[in-house]
Design an enzyme around this catalytic site. Structure first.
Site, short mmCIF file in Angstrom:
data_model
loop_
_atom_site.label_atom_id
_atom_site.label_comp_id
_atom_site.label_asym_id
_atom_site.label_seq_id
_atom_site.Cartn_x
_atom_site.Cartn_y
_atom_site.Cartn_z
N HIS A 1 3.65 55.82 69.87
CA HIS A 1 3.34 57.22 69.56
C HIS A 1 3.11 57.33 68.06
O HIS A 1 3.17 56.33 67.34
CB HIS A 1 4.43 58.16 70.07
CG HIS A 1 5.82 57.89 69.56
ND1 HIS A 1 6.12 57.88 68.21
CD2 HIS A 1 6.98 57.61 70.20
CE1 HIS A 1 7.41 57.63 68.06
NE2 HIS A 1 7.96 57.44 69.25
N HIS B 1 5.50 55.58 65.45
CA HIS B 1 5.28 54.15 65.18
C HIS B 1 4.05 53.98 64.28
O HIS B 1 4.05 53.18 63.34
CB HIS B 1 5.04 53.38 66.49
CG HIS B 1 6.14 53.56 67.50
ND1 HIS B 1 5.93 54.17 68.71
CD2 HIS B 1 7.45 53.23 67.46
CE1 HIS B 1 7.07 54.20 69.39
NE2 HIS B 1 8.02 53.64 68.65
N CYS C 1 24.76 51.13 73.95
CA CYS C 1 23.64 51.98 74.36
C CYS C 1 22.40 51.10 74.51
O CYS C 1 21.95 50.49 73.53
CB CYS C 1 23.37 53.08 73.33
SG CYS C 1 21.82 53.95 73.68
N CYS D 1 19.37 52.21 72.36
CA CYS D 1 19.41 51.75 70.96
C CYS D 1 19.56 50.25 70.88
O CYS D 1 19.41 49.68 69.80
CB CYS D 1 20.61 52.34 70.21
SG CYS D 1 20.65 54.12 70.09
N CYS E 1 25.24 58.70 74.08
CA CYS E 1 24.72 58.27 72.78
C CYS E 1 24.15 59.50 72.07
O CYS E 1 23.40 60.26 72.67
CB CYS E 1 23.63 57.22 73.00
SG CYS E 1 22.58 56.95 71.57
N HIS F 1 20.17 59.15 72.11
CA HIS F 1 19.43 59.22 73.37
C HIS F 1 19.95 60.27 74.35
O HIS F 1 19.31 60.52 75.37
CB HIS F 1 19.40 57.84 74.05
CG HIS F 1 18.53 56.86 73.32
ND1 HIS F 1 19.00 56.06 72.31
CD2 HIS F 1 17.21 56.61 73.43
CE1 HIS F 1 17.99 55.32 71.85
NE2 HIS F 1 16.91 55.64 72.51
N LYS G 1 13.62 64.61 66.08
CA LYS G 1 12.83 63.38 65.94
C LYS G 1 11.91 63.24 67.14
O LYS G 1 12.36 63.34 68.28
CB LYS G 1 13.79 62.18 65.88
CG LYS G 1 13.07 60.86 65.80
CD LYS G 1 14.05 59.72 65.66
CE LYS G 1 13.35 58.40 65.65
NZ LYS G 1 13.79 57.47 66.66
N LYS H 1 9.28 59.38 72.66
CA LYS H 1 8.74 59.33 74.02
C LYS H 1 9.83 59.69 75.02
O LYS H 1 9.59 60.42 75.97
CB LYS H 1 8.22 57.93 74.31
CG LYS H 1 6.74 57.76 74.04
CD LYS H 1 5.91 58.20 75.22
CE LYS H 1 4.42 58.31 74.93
NZ LYS H 1 3.77 57.04 74.74
N1 MSP Z 1 12.78 47.02 67.86
C1 MSP Z 1 13.51 47.80 66.92
C2 MSP Z 1 13.20 47.37 65.51
C3 MSP Z 1 13.49 45.93 65.21
S1 MSP Z 1 13.01 45.51 63.59
C4 MSP Z 1 13.65 44.02 63.39
C5 MSP Z 1 13.12 49.26 67.08
N2 MSP Z 1 11.97 49.49 67.69
S2 MSP Z 1 11.34 50.95 67.98
O1 MSP Z 1 10.20 50.71 68.84
O2 MSP Z 1 12.34 51.82 68.49
O3 MSP Z 1 10.80 51.47 66.64
C6 MSP Z 1 11.59 52.21 65.74
C7 MSP Z 1 10.74 52.55 64.54
O4 MSP Z 1 9.57 53.29 64.93
C8 MSP Z 1 11.41 53.45 63.51
O5 MSP Z 1 12.26 52.76 62.67
C9 MSP Z 1 10.19 53.99 62.80
O6 MSP Z 1 9.64 53.01 61.99
C10 MSP Z 1 9.24 54.25 63.96
N3 MSP Z 1 9.46 55.57 64.55
C11 MSP Z 1 9.80 55.83 65.84
N4 MSP Z 1 9.88 57.19 66.00
C12 MSP Z 1 9.59 57.79 64.83
C13 MSP Z 1 9.51 59.12 64.41
N5 MSP Z 1 9.71 60.13 65.22
N6 MSP Z 1 9.22 59.34 63.12
C14 MSP Z 1 8.98 58.34 62.23
N7 MSP Z 1 9.06 57.07 62.59
C15 MSP Z 1 9.34 56.76 63.88
O7 MSP Z 1 13.86 50.11 66.62
#
Ligand code: MSP
Length: 555
Positions: free
Chosen positions: A47, A50, A156, A159, A181, A184, A334, A337
């Site tokens: 989304h 990311h 969790c 997470c 959590c 979540h 925040k 999805k």
């Molecule tokens: N797989 C772990 C990260 C491992 S790194 C060694 C993870 N993945 S995740 O798919 O959940 O991605 C989290 C990251 O996505 C956040 O740290 C951020 O970079 C980005 N974001 C996810 N949602 C977001 C928002 N709503 N706003 C800004 N960034 C966001 O955690």
């Protein structure tokens, strides 16, 4: 999204607060600029949250490349763990098939959608990663940093994190009466397993010393303060394996194949396995330590506490900086999805294009702060800043050269005070923008660049080339005004190339006729050196860079 109108009802404008950001550690000459994004879970499609992280890291990487540095952007996918395995099972497929599908159908295409120029993409299921994670684990085990113990506590899966009581809140609705959590809002699992533990508690003091000696290590300052306070409260040892009796989608612990590596321990190591840890010392030493690792603040502690402790245990330097950016909020929360507030990046790029996506998120949110996404704000900035501010400046300047001089760029005459002021604003813009990038203040770099957009628009309004064109006696002045405006556009092409590469590529081609070489080869720091455009250049036609988007046509 089928209609802009539908989106216009939405959120308030981006909110920003002021934040103090300290300079990113500068690179040593000749060393690579190495920037990373988190690797993303492949349990779902990407989304805009990311995509936001990807764009920020890409702008930094492109900026440093434009400075002439050996700039390397790493991104990738985090494919092991219970969360991904469960999603695969729910989709009636194997974990490997599921991850292959999502990587190829969703995560690699994301990079195209938002125009990411990454040098590598690592998947944690690749042999180059798995084999070297095992080497790293063995090294820590042999050095006595890993021991066997029993774990009892909450976990969790959303997470992929062990949770303390303080991380949990009371459930509501269907989860009333249960601990859930806080992120979540779903119940945690109670685990009772014999696991391997990493002696994280031994690193409390070394970490605090490291933070004190390297005040820029965690940025922005709010993030740093939070992490320091967290470590000061004391660290527990960390369970770093899961028993295969529960599930086996992970990397085997090398000395005990009845256990797999905890997914975060596995995932964090991507930042070094991708650049040759364990197999290519020369490449590894060239890139490591990373210059800056961009993460969302949700995963700051993993990166600012566990990650440097792991590296210290293996006798490897921690990265130079961990930058924790803010969240994109929807309805004040925040965006995610799992809470059904996710917006797919191509919902935006299909209408506005990738340049607008990149520009909007980098300009409208102070990097490091939270910001509320709003379709209304996006549309307003697109039209006022990109279409009217920059795009129109470019098309009318080039159109005037074509109209008044048959498209041939003329040498300038004597520069007037007004011309010299443009030159000065350009110089200042380059210096300020470049400095802002060193502070990872991407929004400030764009704001500094925009002083030149505004100055040039004002210059044209005041100089009125269309009035000059009415009298032959003003030919030289007209030529000078258009040369100064064109030079300003040349500087803007270079400064904005890291942010809106598609538009600047088109502008560069039309402006230079190939006479100055590739845009990618223009050194950012030298871009304000004036008089670079060559007299006699045939100025090409420029398609509208940011066409107006009518509400009707977007429906
Ligand atoms: N797989 C772990 C990260 C491992 S790194 C060694 C993870 N993945 S995740 O798919 O959940 O991605 C989290 C990251 O996505 C956040 O740290 C951020 O970079 C980005 N974001 C996810 N949602 C977001 C928002 N709503 N706003 C800004 N960034 C966001 O955690």
């Amino acid at each position: 999204m089928s209609s802009i109108k539908r989106c216009l009802i939405t959120e308030p404008r981006i909110e920003t607060l002021s934040v103090k950001i300290v300079k990113m550690s500068t690179n040593l000459p000749g060393q690579s600029f190495y920037v990373t994004t988190p690797i993303f879970y492949v349990n779902d499609a990407p989304h805009i949250g990311h995509a936001y992280t990807e764009v920020a890291a890409d702008v930094l990487a492109r900026w440093h490349r434009q400075r002439g540095e050996d700039s390397f952007l790493l991104t990738g996918t985090d494919e092991h763990g219970e969360k991904v395995l469960r999603t695969a099972a729910a989709n009636k497929t194997s974990a490997q098939e599921w991850t292959d599908k999502l990587v190829h159908d969703a995560w690699l295409p994301l990079l195209e959608t938002i125009d990411i120029d990454n040098q590598d993409f690592i998947r944690t299921t690749e042999p180059r990663h798995e084999a070297n994670v095992q080497k790293f684990m063995q090294k820590l085990y042999d050095a006595g940093f890993i021991y066997q113990g029993s774990f009892k506590g909450a976990y969790c899966v959303g997470c992929e994190e062990y949770k303390n009581k303080a991380d949990l809140v009371d459930g509501t609705g269907e989860f009333e009466g249960q601990d859930v959590c806080a992120i979540h809002s779903k119940p945690v699992e109670q685990l009772e397993e014999n696991n391997y533990f990493f002696k994280l508690s031994q690193f409390e003091e070394p970490l605090l010393n490291f933070f004190a000696e390297n005040p820029n290590f965690i940025q922005p300052e709010s993030a740093r303060n939070e992490v320091v306070a967290f470590v000061k409260r004391g660290l527990d040892d960390l369970s770093i394996s899961r028993s295969k009796e529960k599930f086996d989608w992970g990397i085997d612990i090398p000395w005990d194949d009845s256990h797999i590596t905890y997914v975060w321990f596995d995932a964090l190591l991507n930042y070094i396995t991708a650049i040759g840890y364990g197999q290519d010392d020369a490449e590894f030493n060239k890139r490591w330590p990373a210059t800056v690792q961009i993460v969302g603040k949700d995963i700051l502690r993993f990166h600012a506490v566990i990650w440097p402790a792991m590296l210290m245990a293996a006798d490897i330097k921690p990265p130079q900086q961990i930058f924790g950016h803010g969240w994109l909020l929807v309805g004040g929360e925040k965006m995610s999805k799992s809470k059904l507030t996710g917006i797919a990046p191509n919902q935006i790029t299909d209408i506005f294009g990738s340049d607008a996506f990149r520009y909007y998120f980098m300009k409208a949110i102070a990097f490091g702060q939270d910001g509320s996404f709003s379709w209304e704000d996006l549309s307003a900035r697109y039209h006022s800043e990109l279409a009217n501010g920059f795009g129109n400046l470019a098309s009318r300047t080039l159109a005037m050269v074509r109209r008044y001089f048959d498209g041939v760029l003329q040498a300038p005459g004597q520069y007037s005070d007004a011309d010299n002021q443009v030159i000065e604003v350009a110089r200042t813009a380059v210096v300020n923008a470049d400095r802002a990038i060193d502070e990872v203040a991407i929004h400030e770099a764009i704001a500094a660049t925009w002083t030149l957009v505004d100055e040039l628009n004002n210059f044209i309004t005041v100089q009125e080339p269309w009035v000059l064109a009415k009298d032959e006696a003003n030919r030289e002045r007209l030529a000078t005004v258009l040369y100064v405006a064109s030079e300003g556009l040349r500087v803007l092409s270079v400064l904005l190339n890291p942010v809106i590469p598609k538009a600047t590529g088109k502008l560069w081609a039309a402006l230079t006729e190939g006479k100055l070489g590739d845009l990618a080869d223009q050194r950012l720091t030298e871009s304000a050196n004036w008089d670079q455009l060559v007299e006699g250049t045939n100025i090409g036609e420029l398609a509208v860079l940011f066409p107006r988007i009518e509400t009707e046509s977007a429906q």
